[in-house]
Motif scaffolding. Structure first.
Motif, PDB file in Angstrom:
ATOM      1  N   ASP A 336       0.830  -1.204   0.000  1.00 47.36           N
ATOM      2  CA  ASP A 336       0.000   0.000   0.000  1.00 47.36           C
ATOM      3  C   ASP A 336       0.864   1.252   0.000  1.00 47.36           C
ATOM      4  O   ASP A 336       0.607   2.203  -0.738  1.00 47.36           O
ATOM      5  N   ARG A 337       1.860   1.267   0.851  1.00 46.67           N
ATOM      6  CA  ARG A 337       2.740   2.427   0.890  1.00 46.67           C
ATOM      7  C   ARG A 337       3.533   2.573  -0.407  1.00 46.67           C
ATOM      8  O   ARG A 337       3.851   3.686  -0.824  1.00 46.67           O
ATOM      9  N   ALA A 338       3.825   1.463  -1.039  1.00 47.97           N
ATOM     10  CA  ALA A 338       4.624   1.517  -2.256  1.00 47.97           C
ATOM     11  C   ALA A 338       3.906   2.232  -3.391  1.00 47.97           C
ATOM     12  O   ALA A 338       4.541   2.698  -4.339  1.00 47.97           O
ATOM     13  N   ARG A 339       2.587   2.336  -3.324  1.00 54.11           N
ATOM     14  CA  ARG A 339       1.850   3.044  -4.363  1.00 54.11           C
ATOM     15  C   ARG A 339       1.423   4.450  -3.911  1.00 54.11           C
ATOM     16  O   ARG A 339       0.602   5.087  -4.568  1.00 54.11           O
ATOM     17  N   THR A 340       1.978   4.923  -2.799  1.00 56.04           N
ATOM     18  CA  THR A 340       1.634   6.240  -2.267  1.00 56.04           C
ATOM     19  C   THR A 340       2.837   7.166  -2.362  1.00 56.04           C
ATOM     20  O   THR A 340       3.935   6.820  -1.913  1.00 56.04           O
ATOM     21  N   THR A 341       2.640   8.329  -2.943  1.00 56.15           N
ATOM     22  CA  THR A 341       3.676   9.366  -2.931  1.00 56.15           C
ATOM     23  C   THR A 341       3.240  10.473  -1.976  1.00 56.15           C
ATOM     24  O   THR A 341       2.042  10.691  -1.754  1.00 56.15           O
ATOM     25  N   VAL A 342       4.216  11.157  -1.425  1.00 56.50           N
ATOM     26  CA  VAL A 342       3.977  12.202  -0.426  1.00 56.50           C
ATOM     27  C   VAL A 342       4.534  13.516  -0.947  1.00 56.50           C
ATOM     28  O   VAL A 342       5.647  13.551  -1.492  1.00 56.50           O
ATOM     29  N   LEU A 343       3.773  14.582  -0.757  1.00 60.82           N
ATOM     30  CA  LEU A 343       4.256  15.923  -1.084  1.00 60.82           C
ATOM     31  C   LEU A 343       4.402  16.698   0.216  1.00 60.82           C
ATOM     32  O   LEU A 343       3.410  17.050   0.855  1.00 60.82           O
TER      33      LEU A 343
END
Length: 490
Positions: A336-343
């Motif tokens: 799940d985290r692997a498909r999440t980017t953070v700004l």
């Protein structure tokens, strides 16, 4: 150090501080039963006026409930401070668990105040059918040469007024600063300063803690800073604490008024902790200028100013928690985290070094946390702006296999809500409407969690230990492009 017997015949009942060590999940009843047995052993109608423990156990429901039932405050001390107190029964097991060889005895001595002695040494609870969940020790005022007792503290700490910006809980006399040299502060050149607290050491009032926030006109941000001061004052009643804002004209809680209030209470030394994640860059009413004017108004007032807090590991943990809150707990699995980017979005300044601190924080936040990427953006004065940052996140997510849309979490890199957060939300919503195939979530600001109080106190003690307060009263806060890129590193 030896234990002493409690008063003789006709002596007044002892008012004692109880230090308590606890295993996670200890019931309040077990703590109260243990304290009752310890008081019964002391005799003479002794009573507890405060519970004290290590910071790592301060949130234990059983300890909080026990303090509530007794009607006394629950004080907490950092493990490093407890470790500096000499005790009869240090424990290697306790040191491995919470970072100090003593909790019960050391916390009791610190809570009881300067010159205190142990009345009852460490004892363990004795629950049926399971291991002991709590330890306690009792400390009180020392016996004088004439057989009397030194002045005792009266009752529980009074709760500070909700509107109070300066917290000095008068029912708890100031504890000595472990960083203060015993020779009155005039250290010999090259002499090493020790921070061990021994019974009978000379007592000096510690420098005040002045928290300097970057200017805001938002009432919620103002109240959040007031809350931080109240919490610090409750946890460390021996240290005068005040707060104020700089960098905004006619804003609430002016920093200069906070300084004036501390001086009116007899403060002569200030340890200033900027509540900043990065240097501000050039701003009106910069912090060094505000402090210099205060020193001119109050001759003899010394101050030392620390660097911005920066991406402290504890604050990075809070940022990660804000991300989890935004994700609703659904991105805890690696895939799940692997498909999440953070700004990560900073305020933005004209100072390249200050902006670089936001980039450094993004890198540290990405390391080892499993997100596809952590990009940066700024709200003003520099680029990339928020829409450009979101574009980069979308590209990074696609490259990481999150699909053409993917998921982006926008994470504000500032402490308080207000105009900046509203501007960020408007820009984020505008971009999301133009890119309906991408899921965009907004995280909350850092706020004033328990980790922030720990970081502030850590910086306070480091600033006092450096001891510029007693020499040239220099200011170490950084605001110009010449700043070294070591913000937050100690």
């Amino acid at each position: 150090m030896s234990l002493r017997a409690a008063g003789g015949a006709g002596a007044e009942p002892l008012r004692l501080a109880a230090g308590v060590g606890a295993r996670p999940g200890v019931p309040a009843g077990e703590v109260l039963e243990l304290l009752g047995a310890a008081l019964a052993a002391v005799g003479g109608g002794a009573r507890v006026t405060a519970l004290a423990t290590v910071v790592a156990r301060a949130a234990e429901p059983g300890l909080r409930a026990a303090a509530h039932r007794l009607g006394v405050p629950l004080l907490s001390f950092p493990a490093a401070e407890l470790a500096a107190v000499r005790v009869p029964e240090p424990s290697a097991v306790t040191a491995a668990a919470v970072g100090t060889p003593s909790v019960a005895e050391a916390a009791a001595l610190l809570a009881a105040g300067p010159g205190a002695e142990l009345v009852a040494g460490k004892r363990k609870s004795a629950p049926r059918g399971r291991p002991a969940g709590a330890t306690c020790a009792l400390a009180g005022p020392a016996v004088t040469d004439k057989g009397g007792r030194t002045a005792e503290r009266e009752g529980a700490a009074e709760a500070p007024s909700p509107a109070a910006d300066i917290v000095m809980t008068s029912s708890h006399p100031p504890r000595p600063s472990r960083q203060q040299p015993a020779d009155g502060g005039r250290r010999r050149p090259g002499a090493r300063q020790h921070n061990h607290r021994h019974q009978g050491d000379p007592v000096t009032t510690p420098p005040a803690l002045l928290i300097a926030g970057h200017g805001t006109r938002d009432e919620s941000g103002t109240e959040a800073l007031r809350t931080l001061v109240r919490v610090l004052g409750e946890r460390r009643p021996g240290i005068p604490v005040a707060c104020g804002f700089f960098g905004a004209e006619q804003g609430p809680l002016p920093l200069e008024e906070a300084v004036d209030g501390l001086v009116a209470r007899g403060v002569t030394r200030l340890a200033v902790i900027p509540l900043l994640l990065a240097p501000t860059g050039p701003v009106p009413e910069a912090l060094p200028a505000v402090l210099e004017r205060a020193a001119q108004r109050h001759p003899g007032l010394a101050h030392a100013c620390d660097a911005p807090l920066g991406p402290h590991p504890k604050l990075l943990d809070v940022l990660e928690r804000r991300l989890d809150e935004a994700l609703g707990g659904g991105a805890r699995r690696p895939e799940d985290r692997a498909r999440t980017t953070v700004l990560l979005v900073g305020r933005g300044t004209a100072d390249a070094q200050a902006n670089a601190e936001v980039v450094r924080a993004a890198r540290l936040l990405w390391e080892g946390r499993g997100f596809a990427a952590v990009e940066t953006a700024f709200l003003s004065r520099t680029g990339p702006d928020v829409p450009a940052g979101l574009d980069r996140c979308r590209v990074q997510g696609a490259a990481a296999g999150a699909g053409t849309g993917g998921r982006i979490v926008v994470l504000p890199y500032f402490f308080f809500p207000g105009a900046l957060l509203e501007r960020l939300r408007m820009q984020t919503e505008g971009w999301a409407e133009a890119h309906p195939g991408t899921e965009v979530l907004g995280a909350g600001v850092l706020g004033t969690p328990a980790e922030l109080t720990e970081v502030v106190m850590e910086r306070y003690h480091a600033t006092v230990a450096g001891d510029p307060l007693l020499s040239d009263a220099t200011c170490g806060c950084r605001t110009a492009a010449s700043d070294a890129p070591r913000t937050g590193e100690r």
